[in-house]
Structure formats: C-alpha cells, structure tokens
Design an enzyme around this catalytic site. Structure first.
Site, PDB file in Angstrom:
ATOM      1  CB  CYS A 103       6.997  -9.593   5.115  1.00 51.82           C
ATOM      2  SG  CYS A 103       6.399  -7.945   5.513  1.00 51.82           S
ATOM      3  CG  HIS A 104       3.098  -7.732   2.467  1.00 46.83           C
ATOM      4  ND1 HIS A 104       3.828  -7.040   3.405  1.00 46.83           N
ATOM      5  CD2 HIS A 104       1.848  -7.206   2.503  1.00 46.83           C
ATOM      6  CE1 HIS A 104       3.058  -6.127   3.966  1.00 46.83           C
ATOM      7  NE2 HIS A 104       1.846  -6.210   3.439  1.00 46.83           N
TER       8      HIS A 104
END
Length: 169
Positions: A103-104
C-alpha cells in the site's frame, strides 16, 4: 527461520500488519516491531489493532534481521520524516535483504531513494511518486523485483503479497 523487522507507528493499515505477521509467524518466522521507542503502543487506523512496540529504532541494526516488513496506512509517511527509519530501510535494500512493502509502504522506499530502476507497485495515490522516484510501476496485485522486493497495492492484495513474501523467506 527468519527474523523480520517491522517498522510501524500509529495509523498503520490494520490488516496490512496483522495478516502478514500471522502468515509469517504461522511458518515459524519471528516479527519484531520497531518504532521510536520500545514499549510504546501504536494503533491501527481502523481501530482494530493495538501493537506494543518491541524495539526502539536506536536499539536495532539492519544486520540483526533477515527481512523487513513495511505495512501501509499513514505509518510509512509518518516514519519517513525521521532519518533513522529512512537509513534503516535503505540498509535492507542496499544489502539485498528481502523487503515487503504494501500500500503506502513504498513511501519509505521513495524517501530512502531505493526504488530507482526497480519494478514495484503501491497504492494508486503514490504510483506517480514512485514513477518520479524512477521505479517501473505496475498496477497489479503483487510485484516481485530481483528476488528481493515484494510490493502490493492494497488490503485486497494481501493473499498474493503473503504468498510471494513467504517464498522469499
């Protein structure tokens, strides 16, 4: 079995921590959580998880670990303003140790200037940042680069992320 460092702070994406950690521990690996200070409790952004930190960043060295896990959420963005975490992550990449970022999570890799020439993926809002960091960005559930870096986009990709991470371990 492998000893896996996990850099994490408040507002991590709950399942991007809990699911990989369960998969790793079910296979006999050990996961050590690392934040600014040992014993601190950090909370997931969904409010489902509270994690008590095992080690402070000043008390660890990348040499003590076989691999690195970077869960997503807001945690990677918070950690990347601290040079100690950036250096820690960069050492794993430079030493060609397995790095798992979902994800991030790749935000820490961007700040560590460790994505240049790499093939990777991440959450859609950071894909442009990854491109500016000179990564070859793919929009797929999991990307494995050079038998070292495993990246995924979002919580739905966790089964593929765990599968490929476990293969490298």
């Amino acid at each position: 079995m492998s000893k896996i460092a996990c850099v994490i702070t408040n507002y991590f994406e709950d399942v991007e921590y809990t699911d990989p950690v369960k998969a790793f521990e079910d296979e006999g690996h050990t996961v050590i959580t690392i934040e600014k200070e040992k014993g601190k409790q950090v909370k997931g952004k969904q409010g489902e998880s509270v994690v008590t930190i095992d080690k402070g960043i000043d008390d660890v060295s990348s040499k003590d670990f076989d691999a690195l896990l970077i869960p997503g959420g807001f945690s990677p963005d918070s950690l990347r303003d601290d040079g100690r975490f950036v250096s820690f992550v960069k050492e794993f990449m430079n030493d060609k140790k397995p790095v798992f970022a979902i994800c991030h999570g790749p935000q820490l890799l961007i700040t560590a200037k460790s994505l240049e020439g790499r093939t990777a993926t991440g959450y859609k809002s950071i894909m442009v940042d990854m491109e500016y960091a000179d990564a070859k960005v793919k929009d797929q559930d999991v990307v494995v680069c050079q038998n070292q870096l495993v990246t995924s986009r979002k919580p739905d990709d966790i089964p593929a992320f765990n599968r490929e991470a476990l293969k490298l371990l």
